[in-house]
Design a protein around this motif. Structure first.
Motif, mmCIF file in Angstrom:
data_model
loop_
_atom_site.group_PDB
_atom_site.id
_atom_site.type_symbol
_atom_site.label_atom_id
_atom_site.label_comp_id
_atom_site.label_asym_id
_atom_site.label_seq_id
_atom_site.Cartn_x
_atom_site.Cartn_y
_atom_site.Cartn_z
ATOM 1 N N LYS A 10 -0.393 4.429 -3.736
ATOM 2 C CA LYS A 10 0.224 5.220 -4.290
ATOM 3 C C LYS A 10 -0.125 6.330 -4.540
ATOM 4 C CE LYS A 10 -0.872 2.431 -8.323
ATOM 5 N NZ LYS A 10 -2.203 2.357 -9.250
ATOM 6 N N THR A 11 -1.317 7.148 -3.850
ATOM 7 C CA THR A 11 -1.012 8.720 -3.838
ATOM 8 C C THR A 11 0.549 9.482 -3.011
ATOM 9 O OG1 THR A 11 -2.936 8.352 -4.344
ATOM 10 C CG2 THR A 11 -2.489 10.420 -3.168
ATOM 11 N N MET A 12 -0.088 8.156 -1.606
ATOM 12 C CA MET A 12 1.170 8.103 -0.802
ATOM 13 C C MET A 12 2.190 9.044 -1.303
ATOM 14 S SD MET A 12 -0.403 9.157 2.283
ATOM 15 C CE MET A 12 -2.018 10.109 1.256
ATOM 16 N N GLN A 13 2.971 7.873 -2.200
ATOM 17 C CA GLN A 13 4.173 7.508 -2.402
ATOM 18 C C GLN A 13 4.394 8.602 -3.535
ATOM 19 O OE1 GLN A 13 4.181 3.650 -5.440
ATOM 20 N NE2 GLN A 13 7.018 3.665 -5.067
ATOM 21 N N LYS A 14 3.211 9.521 -3.999
ATOM 22 C CA LYS A 14 3.334 10.106 -5.219
ATOM 23 C C LYS A 14 4.116 11.265 -4.264
ATOM 24 C CE LYS A 14 0.124 10.117 -8.414
ATOM 25 N NZ LYS A 14 -0.823 10.194 -8.229
ATOM 26 N N LEU A 15 3.162 11.309 -2.885
ATOM 27 C CA LEU A 15 2.824 12.999 -2.036
ATOM 28 C C LEU A 15 4.874 12.594 -1.830
ATOM 29 C CD1 LEU A 15 -0.165 13.300 -0.246
ATOM 30 C CD2 LEU A 15 1.135 14.275 -1.936
ATOM 31 N N LYS A 16 5.421 11.775 -1.587
ATOM 32 C CA LYS A 16 6.702 11.506 -0.276
ATOM 33 C C LYS A 16 7.522 11.591 -1.903
ATOM 34 C CE LYS A 16 9.791 8.255 1.874
ATOM 35 N NZ LYS A 16 10.649 7.929 0.685
ATOM 36 N N GLN A 17 7.291 11.594 -3.043
ATOM 37 C CA GLN A 17 8.508 12.326 -3.872
ATOM 38 C C GLN A 17 8.303 13.890 -3.933
ATOM 39 O OE1 GLN A 17 6.836 10.040 -6.846
ATOM 40 N NE2 GLN A 17 7.253 7.808 -6.766
ATOM 41 N N GLN A 18 7.326 14.254 -3.600
ATOM 42 C CA GLN A 18 6.975 15.720 -3.762
ATOM 43 C C GLN A 18 7.753 16.113 -2.410
ATOM 44 O OE1 GLN A 18 3.131 16.710 -4.029
ATOM 45 N NE2 GLN A 18 2.899 16.543 -6.024
ATOM 46 N N ASN A 19 8.668 15.369 -2.061
ATOM 47 C CA ASN A 19 9.673 16.170 -0.266
ATOM 48 C C ASN A 19 8.137 16.247 0.522
ATOM 49 O OD1 ASN A 19 12.062 15.983 -1.484
ATOM 50 N ND2 ASN A 19 12.306 17.598 -3.019
ATOM 51 N N ARG A 20 7.538 15.516 0.900
ATOM 52 C CA ARG A 20 7.088 15.885 2.161
ATOM 53 C C ARG A 20 7.030 15.229 3.499
ATOM 54 N NH1 ARG A 20 3.110 19.256 -0.313
ATOM 55 N NH2 ARG A 20 2.545 18.711 -2.745
ATOM 56 N N THR A 21 6.966 14.884 3.986
ATOM 57 C CA THR A 21 7.024 14.291 5.407
ATOM 58 C C THR A 21 5.758 13.320 5.573
ATOM 59 O OG1 THR A 21 8.373 16.342 6.106
ATOM 60 C CG2 THR A 21 8.075 13.737 7.623
ATOM 61 N N ILE A 22 5.574 12.313 6.011
ATOM 62 C CA ILE A 22 4.377 11.397 6.237
ATOM 63 C C ILE A 22 4.652 10.439 6.670
ATOM 64 C CG2 ILE A 22 2.685 10.281 4.760
ATOM 65 C CD1 ILE A 22 3.877 11.343 1.925
ATOM 66 N N ILE A 23 3.371 10.511 7.857
ATOM 67 C CA ILE A 23 2.881 9.841 8.803
ATOM 68 C C ILE A 23 1.871 9.288 8.702
ATOM 69 C CG2 ILE A 23 2.410 9.597 11.841
ATOM 70 C CD1 ILE A 23 4.499 12.636 11.931
ATOM 71 N N ILE A 24 1.706 7.882 9.187
ATOM 72 C CA ILE A 24 0.248 7.256 9.213
ATOM 73 C C ILE A 24 0.252 6.188 10.579
ATOM 74 C CG2 ILE A 24 -1.350 5.479 7.421
ATOM 75 C CD1 ILE A 24 0.656 6.404 4.906
ATOM 76 N N ALA A 25 -0.697 6.489 11.006
ATOM 77 C CA ALA A 25 -1.458 5.141 12.320
ATOM 78 C C ALA A 25 -1.929 4.461 11.549
ATOM 79 C CB ALA A 25 -1.574 6.514 12.818
#
Lengths: 393, 221, 103, 320
Positions: free
Chosen positions: B183-198
């Motif tokens: 859920k947190t990652m989703q929130k961060l994505k909404q803040q225009n961040r690029t996310i990479i999760i391994a």
């Protein structure tokens, strides 16, 4: 440039995190600094004690040497010395050592012309309960505290029987004792009229121990001593500044000898520091990897290490000096001051005078903190360039 | 945003324990995308992440992040690059256990000597956002796994990075906490961040806001 | 500023104040008796203190022997290096003077 | 030759400096020969890491050299008690033929090391590290100078001779002497002072013109004229003695250590002027606040030295 107090704060907290290690280093470093500063403080104090009276000593002392040893000088030379330009006065002196076998100690006996009225004012400051009339009439002497103590241990309360050169006894009354404020200078001194000294030592009336000169212009002292050497080639001329130089040298030499020994132990300590700073636990390695991954530069990590080292050494420095001051001036430096005192049996009970100058602090600083920091430069650089990608594995 | 060209990474090159971690990888991640790197452990996910974050350099190939050739950067510049652009969430959180939460969170900003007031305000918002305000002064080693995870996320956000890199973020969490993390990652994505999760956690494979799933195996995509 | 920094700073401050108190105490209690000592020396005219010698053997080394300084007892022979020091001045060593004057 | 604890301390630090700087010197040669920002091999990255070590070492040496300079003067002052005829550091320093050169090298090295650090700070801000080669070439020169200084210093202390009667500063810095300083006294003091204030006003003007080469040259000239006029004219007012010209004696307590204040302000003022100008010429983007800093400290210096004659005139109603 603004000081980054976060960085300093981080260094402090990482010191506290390794508290056992930090305390160990602070303890050892403090002891080293304490030892070094105690020695320097003691030597400074004794040196100062010597230097404050230096100007009251005779400007030039002329002694005769015979077969490489000191010999008594003819009193007739006084007139010849007085004829030299620039010499204001030339006074023959009689003094020597008296070995007191019962106690195994040497006294220094000094003769003065007589207990003259001109000395009266001086003596009143130096000697307690002095009775001038009696001094002049009877054969009497003024002794230092150490002499007084040794004599009373051997049941000589009011007088002392000197054994003369021809084996006869000479009874001399102890009229008074020098005040304890001069104990460092007066401890082994016996002061009596000149004719008594000549009598006890069995010296010829035509000879004296040495001749002291007073010179009108201090700048001329080297020239005059040169002239005296030409006039009497068998003499030794000791000037006031020779004494100053010799004191300076002896104390520098003694503290230098100590320092040379100190360097060895300090070097061992710095090797330990080097080793400690290079060998990291896996925990510390991981920590540095994390910091680098979070965007810390090599420089930042070196800075942390530098701050740690500086804090440790600065605290040790302060602690070492505080303890040394307490040890030297309040406890009067038991054990350590024997290095400078020798093992005299006439030990005066004296206080080391308190002297502290900026230069000594400077000296202590340069001998400790920079070397400590130098020891960690290369290890902390090596720590800081470690690859950070290990935290990812 | 992130572009990998023909990347090869060989550990211990020309030695007896030579090991090829990555082979000829080409990859493009656009801005504001969430990418999941999927694969078993040892498939080269972590190595790829550390290359993107310029923690190490590829043996061959080139990586361009935000127009910068990070694979060719000098050490000092890579540190500056990470400081300004990347937020890290490590597998074992990699918090410093003897510091408190606040001190852990501010770690990435320390070298740039931040303004005290702004920093405190920023940390407070983050603490509130992850509802760990009451743990501000507690030592990290006394926190629960979930709280540690949140501190780690807060730390990755303190420098306001464009890119967030998470390496096995849910490996030590139970399902509930893992969902919370997502859920947190989703929130961060909404803040225009690029996310990479391994990760190899199946929870991530069916996310509706996930843009790419990249499968990795033995250093290949 | 973190709590630890605060502790450390107050500790350093404490050390400084101890140092100051110590110094103030010493400045106020120690006196050198400069005048009396100078008076005494003016009368006696001998250098050296009663400590820096082994007073059972010899005092005022600068007026007696050229090289030896600290000997431990009248029974002992002098030995190197403790009882020796180098000679410091040509005036003093009684060798032909090499005093050089520089303009 | 004698070993006082002070001299042992100076020797020890010199040995440490020598050890580290030889280390740094070898790395510098490597960097100058092989540095290439466009290369991406391990050697280049290794060199970069090593360059940080060198920078750390140089900072360490410089930070210590500043207080060590004062300590050297202290030590020379102390030794002056032992050396016949020397009244202060000047006598000691000049009892050896190269004593003056030792001082010159000490000051020169302070300038160069300080400049190096300023250059380094500017370089690390640049992503391409474009000044690195230049920086380490400068260090190779600085290393040579440092070695010369250390050799001078060691041979200085080992050739001090207690038997030699040296001249006191009073005769050294006098019109009649034939020492290495004496050429200064051929300059009439009115001209020197006029020149000093002229240079200072030019310095003020140039600091507003903001022209780096001019500012650089004027700062160097200002440093030299300041020293000459201090010896010739202002010194006599500090001592209130028309014949005493010594530039060391006012470092002593009798003059409230004013010398340290004078030399430090003069050093900061001219140093920031010189290094700022050079850095600015190398990199146009460099900040221009060095004009202000240099002007400020130089003005403080001028204010202090000017105050001495004026106060003297007000008190006594005459000039010396």
């Amino acid at each position: 440039m603004k000081i980054n107090h976060y960085l300093i704060g981080f260094a402090i907290s990482s010191l506290f995190r390794r508290d056992a290690k930090s305390f160990f280093i602070i303890f050892i470093f403090t002891s080293l600094i304490f030892l070094l500063s105690s020695i320097l403080f003691i030597s400074n104090s004794i040196k100062e004690e010597l230097f404050i009276t230096l100007d009251s000593l005779p400007q030039i002392t002329v002694q005769k040497l015979q077969a490489g040893r000191h010999a008594n000088i003819e009193i007739s030379r006084v007139d010849k010395l007085l004829k030299l330009n620039g010499v204001q006065s030339a006074i023959p002196r009689v003094w020597g050592y008296y070995y007191f076998e019962n106690a195994g100690v040497n006294f220094s006996i000094v003769g003065i012309d007589s207990f003259d009225k001109q000395y009266k004012k001086n003596f009143e400051e130096l000697v307690e309960n002095i009775d001038f009339d009696e001094l002049e009439k009877n054969d009497s002497m003024i002794v230092g505290e150490g002499v007084k103590e040794i004599l009373s241990q051997n049941y000589y309360k009011d007088f002392f029987n000197f054994v003369k050169a021809d084996g006869e006894l000479k009874k001399i009354k102890i009229s008074s004792v020098f005040k304890s404020s001069t104990v460092l200078e007066s401890n082994d001194i016996i002061l009596m009229p000149k004719n008594l000294v000549l009598d006890i030592f069995g010296m010829s009336k035509l000879k004296v121990t040495d001749i002291v000169l007073e010179v009108a212009n201090p700048q001329e002292i080297p020239t005059i001593s040169q002239k005296i050497k030409n006039l009497f080639p068998d003499t030794r001329v000791i000037t006031n500044s020779d004494l100053r130089v010799s004191y300076q040298n002896i104390f520098d030499y003694k503290s230098g000898m100590f320092l040379a020994l100190f360097v060895v132990s300090a070097f061992t300590f710095f090797m330990i520091i080097y080793d400690k700073a290079s060998g990291l636990s896996s925990e510390e390695k991981r920590e540095i990897g994390v910091l680098k991954a979070l965007g810390w530069k090599i420089d930042d990590i070196i800075k942390i290490k530098f701050y740690e080292a500086f804090i440790v050494s600065f605290i040790s420095f302060l602690l070492g000096i505080i303890v040394a001051l307490f040890f030297v001036y309040i406890l009067q430096a038991p054990l350590l001051r024997d290095i400078f005192m020798g093992y005299s049996r006439l030990k005066p009970a004296f206080e080391l005078p308190f002297i502290l100058d900026l230069q000594t602090i400077f000296l202590l600083f340069f001998l400790t903190i920079p070397i400590y920091i130098a020891a960690i430069i290369i290890p902390s650089w090596r720590v800081a360039i470690m690859n950070a990608d290990e935290v990812m594995r | 945003m992130i572009e990998c060209k023909n990347i090869t990474k060989i550990f211990n090159q020309n030695r007896h324990n030579e090991q090829i971690a990555l082979k000829n990888i080409n990859l493009k991640i656009k801005k504001n995308e969430l990418t999941v790197l999927r694969g078993a452990s040892g498939s080269g996910k972590s190595t790829l992440l550390s290359l993107i974050a310029a923690l190490s350099r590829p043996t061959k190939g080139e990586i361009i992040v935000d127009g910068k050739r990070v694979s060719k950067m000098l050490e000092n510049s890579t540190a500056m690059f990470r400081r300004e652009n990347i937020g890290f969430i490590f597998q074992k959180y990699n918090l410093i256990s003897t510091l408190n939460s606040y001190e852990n969170i501010i770690l990435p900003t320390i070298p740039s000597n931040p303004n005290e007031k702004e920093l405190t305000r920023h940390v407070d918002t983050l603490l509130e956002m992850f509802s760990i305000t009451n743990k501000k002064e507690s030592l990290v080693k006394n926190l629960s796994g979930g709280e540690q995870q949140r501190v780690a996320i807060a730390r990755s956000l303190i420098n306001n990075p464009k890119i967030i890199i998470a390496d096995e973020p849910t490996a030590n969490l139970d399902k509930k906490l893992s969902l919370e993390f997502i859920k947190t990652m989703q929130k961060l994505k909404q803040q225009n961040r690029t996310i990479i999760i391994a990760t190899h956690d199946p929870l991530f494979f069916n996310l509706n806001f996930c843009d790419n799933i990249i499968e990795m195996k033995d250093g290949h995509i | 500023m973190s709590k630890l920094s605060y502790y450390l700073l107050s500790f350093i401050f404490l050390l400084f104040s101890i140092l100051t108190i110590e110094l103030l105490y010493m400045y106020s209690t120690f006196s050198l008796h400069v005048k009396e000592k100078n008076n005494f020396i003016a009368i006696v005219g001998l250098p050296d203190l009663a400590i820096s010698n082994g007073a059972n053997f010899i005092r005022h080394r600068s007026y007696s022997d050229t090289f030896s300084i600290f000997s431990n007892g009248p029974e002992l022979l002098e030995y190197f290096p403790s009882t020796f020091t180098y000679s410091y001045s040509n005036n003093y060593k009684n060798t032909p003077s090499r005093i050089e004057f520089e303009n | 030759m004698f070993l006082t604890p002070e001299i042992i301390a100076i020797y020890t630090l010199n040995i440490i400096f020598l050890f580290f700087s030889i280390f740094a010197f070898i790395i510098s040669i490597n960097i100058v020969m092989h540095w290439n920002v466009n290369r991406t091999d391990e050697r280049q990255y290794g060199l970069e890491k090593k360059s940080i070590l060198v920078a750390t070492i140089i900072k360490f040496i410089f930070i210590l050299k500043l207080p060590l300079f004062i300590f050297f003067v202290f030590t020379a002052n102390k030794i002056s008690g032992v050396i016949t005829g020397a009244m202060c550091a000047a006598g000691v320093v000049n009892s050896i033929s190269f004593g003056l050169w030792l001082f010159v090298f000490k000051i020169l090295n302070l300038f160069i090391f300080g400049f190096w650090i300023a250059l380094h700070n500017m370089d690390t801000k640049d992503e391409q590290l474009s000044l690195t080669k230049l920086k380490f070439s400068i260090f190779i020169v600085a290393f040579m100078l440092l070695v010369i200084e250390i050799i001078y210093e060691i041979s200085f202390f080992s050739s001090l001779n207690i038997d030699k009667i040296v001249s006191c500063c009073g005769t050294l810095f006098s019109v009649a002497s034939s020492s290495s300083f004496s050429f200064i006294f051929n300059i009439p003091s009115s001209i020197a002072i006029g020149f000093f204030y002229l240079i200072f006003s030019l310095l003020v003007v140039f600091s507003f013109l903001k022209n780096e080469p001019l500012f650089l040259v004027i700062n160097i000239i200002f440093f030299i004229t300041a020293l000459i006029s201090l010896i010739l004219f202002f010194g006599t007012y500090i001592y209130e003695l028309p014949t005493h010209h010594c530039p060391y004696c006012f470092l002593q307590q009798e003059y409230y250590y004013v010398g340290y204040l004078l030399y430090i302000t003069l050093f900061i003022g001219t140093f920031s002027g010189i290094s700022g100008s050079i850095l600015s010429m190398l990199n146009r983007k460099n900040r221009k606040d060095f004009y202000k800093k240099s002007l400020l400290f130089n003005s403080i210096y001028v204010a202090i030295v000017t105050a001495y004659p004026i106060v003297y005139y007000i008190k006594n109603g005459v000039w010396l």
